[in-house]
Design a protein around this motif. Sequence first.
Motif, short mmCIF file in Angstrom:
data_model
loop_
_atom_site.label_atom_id
_atom_site.label_comp_id
_atom_site.label_asym_id
_atom_site.label_seq_id
_atom_site.Cartn_x
_atom_site.Cartn_y
_atom_site.Cartn_z
N LYS A 1 -3.40 9.39 5.12
CA LYS A 1 -2.26 8.45 5.16
C LYS A 1 -2.78 7.05 5.40
CE LYS A 1 2.24 7.72 7.38
NZ LYS A 1 3.18 8.24 8.40
N THR B 1 0.22 16.42 4.61
CA THR B 1 -0.50 15.17 4.36
C THR B 1 -1.93 15.27 4.89
OG1 THR B 1 1.52 13.86 4.47
CG2 THR B 1 -0.56 12.69 4.79
N TYR C 1 -6.73 10.50 8.78
CA TYR C 1 -7.23 11.68 8.08
C TYR C 1 -7.00 12.88 9.00
CZ TYR C 1 -10.39 14.72 5.47
OH TYR C 1 -10.92 15.76 4.73
N THR D 1 -1.68 3.17 6.06
CA THR D 1 -0.51 2.42 6.55
C THR D 1 -0.84 0.94 6.71
OG1 THR D 1 -1.07 2.87 8.87
CG2 THR D 1 0.37 4.44 7.78
N ASP E 1 -4.37 13.42 10.54
CA ASP E 1 -3.63 12.82 11.66
C ASP E 1 -4.50 12.07 12.68
OD1 ASP E 1 -1.15 13.74 10.72
OD2 ASP E 1 -1.44 15.69 11.69
N ASN F 1 0.55 0.97 1.41
CA ASN F 1 0.88 2.24 2.05
C ASN F 1 0.89 3.34 0.99
OD1 ASN F 1 2.07 1.47 4.96
ND2 ASN F 1 2.77 -0.05 3.48
N LYS G 1 -1.43 14.22 -0.33
CA LYS G 1 -1.17 15.57 0.17
C LYS G 1 -2.40 16.45 -0.04
CE LYS G 1 3.26 14.74 0.95
NZ LYS G 1 3.78 14.66 2.32
N GLU H 1 0.29 8.06 0.75
CA GLU H 1 -0.12 9.32 1.35
C GLU H 1 -0.74 10.21 0.27
OE1 GLU H 1 2.95 11.37 3.39
OE2 GLU H 1 3.43 9.70 4.74
#
Length: 232
Positions: free
Chosen positions: A5, A2, A62, A7, A64, A23, A27, A25
């Motif tokens: 993400k 990912t 972005y 949320t 994580d 929400n 990849k 994601e």
Amino acid sequence: MTLLKVTNLKKYFKNIRAVDEINFEVKRGEIFGLLGPNGAGKSTTISMISTLISPDGGDIFYNDKSILKKPKSIQQRLGVVPQEIALYPTLTGYENLRFWGNVYGLKGSMLKQRIKEVSEIIGIKDRLRDKVEKYSGGMKRRLNIGAALLHNPELLIMDEPTVGIDPQSRNHILDTVLELNKEGMTIIYTSHYMEEVEYLCSKISIMDQGKIIASGTKDELVEIIKGNKRIN
């Protein structure tokens, strides 16, 4: 893996829920389609991902990292092709690319090389010395894309890049998107044309009235909205 993400993302304008707890994601290495009618909330969503406006709730990650806390984590790796043409009409195509290259911190031989490479990608190399005000609508759209590619972004966001242009330019833009993706670029592509996202995207979310009402692969979504060529 990912790359991006989103949320529970929210954005309200007075009593209007422009984006209502969505929400999704994206990849790394895929073309992600955001499909929906005008006013669905697609551009507002993109503006929040681009750190142009702040959400009223939720978060965006972005690599994580929360871009709300660390906006520079995405800003330097992001290219944005806005729906509106972001060009100076009295400057030439070359001068426009040089200006945007300077904004991204490119200079000297590196900038010249990237302008050459980008002009070949977007197919207007022979018209670079003409003023943008003499360009067709399709050529302006192509140059708009070129400006977003100069710094070789990791993630490219394209907000309805084929609106109001001729079929030849439209096909060129769609093929350019596929070529960029083939070379490793991750792309978020918004449109209200089903056939565009069906042609380009491996994963699609359909957005309406601020909400995501369906998500899946293109084959899954074609079954859901079979027969509709455009989301009105």
